[in-house]
Motif scaffolding. Structure first.
Motif, mmCIF file in Angstrom:
data_model
loop_
_atom_site.group_PDB
_atom_site.id
_atom_site.type_symbol
_atom_site.label_atom_id
_atom_site.label_comp_id
_atom_site.label_asym_id
_atom_site.label_seq_id
_atom_site.Cartn_x
_atom_site.Cartn_y
_atom_site.Cartn_z
ATOM 1 N N THR A 1 37.314 -26.944 -1.487
ATOM 2 C CA THR A 1 36.004 -26.290 -1.625
ATOM 3 C C THR A 1 36.087 -25.119 -2.596
ATOM 4 O O THR A 1 35.214 -24.944 -3.464
ATOM 5 C CB THR A 1 35.512 -25.792 -0.253
ATOM 6 N N MET A 2 37.126 -24.292 -2.460
ATOM 7 C CA MET A 2 37.307 -23.161 -3.361
ATOM 8 C C MET A 2 37.602 -23.619 -4.781
ATOM 9 O O MET A 2 37.194 -22.968 -5.754
ATOM 10 C CB MET A 2 38.436 -22.254 -2.845
ATOM 11 N N LEU A 3 38.303 -24.736 -4.911
ATOM 12 C CA LEU A 3 38.555 -25.297 -6.240
ATOM 13 C C LEU A 3 37.238 -25.679 -6.902
ATOM 14 O O LEU A 3 37.005 -25.360 -8.078
ATOM 15 C CB LEU A 3 39.473 -26.510 -6.134
ATOM 16 N N ARG A 4 36.354 -26.356 -6.166
ATOM 17 C CA ARG A 4 35.042 -26.733 -6.727
ATOM 18 C C ARG A 4 34.261 -25.488 -7.132
ATOM 19 O O ARG A 4 33.596 -25.484 -8.182
ATOM 20 C CB ARG A 4 34.259 -27.551 -5.703
ATOM 21 N N ARG A 5 34.326 -24.457 -6.324
ATOM 22 C CA ARG A 5 33.628 -23.202 -6.646
ATOM 23 C C ARG A 5 34.109 -22.643 -7.986
ATOM 24 O O ARG A 5 33.288 -22.259 -8.844
ATOM 25 C CB ARG A 5 33.871 -22.175 -5.547
ATOM 26 N N ASP B 1 34.813 -10.181 1.346
ATOM 27 C CA ASP B 1 34.347 -9.771 2.673
ATOM 28 C C ASP B 1 33.504 -10.871 3.316
ATOM 29 O O ASP B 1 33.561 -11.079 4.535
ATOM 30 C CB ASP B 1 33.530 -8.481 2.566
ATOM 31 N N ARG B 2 32.722 -11.573 2.508
ATOM 32 C CA ARG B 2 31.921 -12.675 3.038
ATOM 33 C C ARG B 2 32.815 -13.829 3.470
ATOM 34 O O ARG B 2 32.585 -14.452 4.511
ATOM 35 C CB ARG B 2 30.915 -13.142 1.995
ATOM 36 N N PHE B 3 33.842 -14.124 2.671
ATOM 37 C CA PHE B 3 34.762 -15.199 3.037
ATOM 38 C C PHE B 3 35.489 -14.887 4.350
ATOM 39 O O PHE B 3 35.770 -15.787 5.138
ATOM 40 C CB PHE B 3 35.789 -15.436 1.930
ATOM 41 N N ARG B 4 35.797 -13.607 4.578
ATOM 42 C CA ARG B 4 36.523 -13.226 5.789
ATOM 43 C C ARG B 4 35.709 -13.488 7.044
ATOM 44 O O ARG B 4 36.275 -13.666 8.131
ATOM 45 C CB ARG B 4 36.908 -11.736 5.726
ATOM 46 N N LYS C 1 42.639 -18.734 5.157
ATOM 47 C CA LYS C 1 42.774 -17.559 4.295
ATOM 48 C C LYS C 1 43.447 -17.903 2.973
ATOM 49 O O LYS C 1 43.112 -17.338 1.933
ATOM 50 C CB LYS C 1 43.569 -16.475 5.027
ATOM 51 N N SER C 2 44.389 -18.838 3.021
ATOM 52 C CA SER C 2 45.120 -19.183 1.800
ATOM 53 C C SER C 2 44.260 -19.929 0.787
ATOM 54 O O SER C 2 44.598 -20.006 -0.392
ATOM 55 C CB SER C 2 46.335 -20.046 2.156
ATOM 56 N N SER C 3 43.134 -20.488 1.232
ATOM 57 C CA SER C 3 42.338 -21.352 0.359
ATOM 58 C C SER C 3 41.708 -20.602 -0.808
ATOM 59 O O SER C 3 41.508 -21.180 -1.875
ATOM 60 C CB SER C 3 41.245 -22.059 1.169
ATOM 61 N N VAL C 4 41.399 -19.322 -0.621
ATOM 62 C CA VAL C 4 40.750 -18.550 -1.687
ATOM 63 C C VAL C 4 41.664 -18.451 -2.907
ATOM 64 O O VAL C 4 41.256 -18.741 -4.041
ATOM 65 C CB VAL C 4 40.361 -17.149 -1.184
#
Length: 264
Positions: free
Chosen positions: A13-17, A100-103, A109-112
């Motif tokens: 998901t973070m990769l697509r972002r 902060d929103r991701f948290r 956590k590692s995905s970001v």
């Protein structure tokens, strides 16, 4: 689903972002590719005739010989240049409140950070394809076999992975995106004080010692050997070793900084 499955899903998901950011704002990608491309054209057409004639073992050297010699340095510079953009994007995420929103979300956590690294490697691959394409149009000659091309691609991927993790850490350590854009510049400059553009034997004694022992020289020499079809095993071992050291240090540093900054 298992913890690993969740981590893979969230990283995708973070990769697509991050890929969507690259597509929507192509100017940074063009700028990062443009810098090594400009150096390639500049050194081949402005300095190539003189520098090619001065290469050892090439008494009749010309621009073509110099193009073959400097291509590994341009490849090194391309990977380093793209990694600067990664540092800026990470620093931007850390300062604009998105972390902060991701948290507050139920994501690994590692995905970001993993998403940033994977997107940067895709961006680096595109940049390297462009550089290779232009180099071949300019007349790059190579005697590499299929196995040696595979080794070259593998080493470029390993270098990209290592450099990206280290510049992720630099982005996390930076107080703002402007600082993050400056800290990794040393990686763009190191090929100039290595074997990227001139043989290390031509450098003054002190500078020659530094060039022989800095991390990028064996990496560029391995690129050069693979393209020539005659790689040096010792250089290759040093190249892989330096990539592992840089990548491991960057990964551990990134994880520590992300935990402390996100917690703050």
């Amino acid at each position: 689903m298992t913890t690993v499955t969740y981590a893979v899903r969230d990283s995708a998901t973070m990769l697509r972002r991050n890929v969507r950011h690259m597509v929507r704002y192509p100017s940074m990608t063009l700028m990062l590719i443009g810098q090594p491309l400009l150096f390639l054209l500049l050194f081949v057409y402005v300095f190539g005739g003189t520098m090619g004639a001065g290469l050892p073992g090439a008494p009749a050297g010309d621009r073509g010989d110099y193009l073959t010699f400097i291509t590994p340095g341009i490849l090194m510079m391309t990977v380093a240049s793209v990694s600067i953009g990664t540092a800026v994007l990470v620093a931007t995420d850390m300062t604009n409140g998105i972390i902060d929103r991701f948290r507050t979300m139920a994501i690994a956590k590692s995905s970001v950070l993993t998403g940033h690294v994977l997107a940067a490697m895709i961006q680096t691959a595109h940049a390297l394809v462009v550089i290779f394409g232009v180099a071949f149009l300019l007349g790059l000659q190579t005697a590499a076999s299929a196995a040696q091309w595979l080794g070259l691609v593998g080493l470029l991927a390993l270098l990209s992975f290592a450099m990206t993790w280290f510049t992720v850490a630099l982005g996390l350590a930076s107080p703002d995106p402007e600082t993050a854009s400056n800290l990794p510049m040393i990686f763009v400059l190191l090929p100039f004080v290595g074997s990227g553009f001139v043989p290390v034997e031509s450098l003054p004694a002190g500078l020659r010692w530094f060039a022989e022992h800095q991390p990028f020289t064996p990496i560029m020499d391995t690129f050069r050997g693979l393209l020539a079809g005659s790689p040096d095993g010792s250089d290759a071992l040093w190249a892989v070793g330096w990539c592992v050291v840089i990548g491991s240090a960057g990964h551990l540093w990134s994880r520590r900084l992300y935990r402390t900054r996100a917690a703050g």
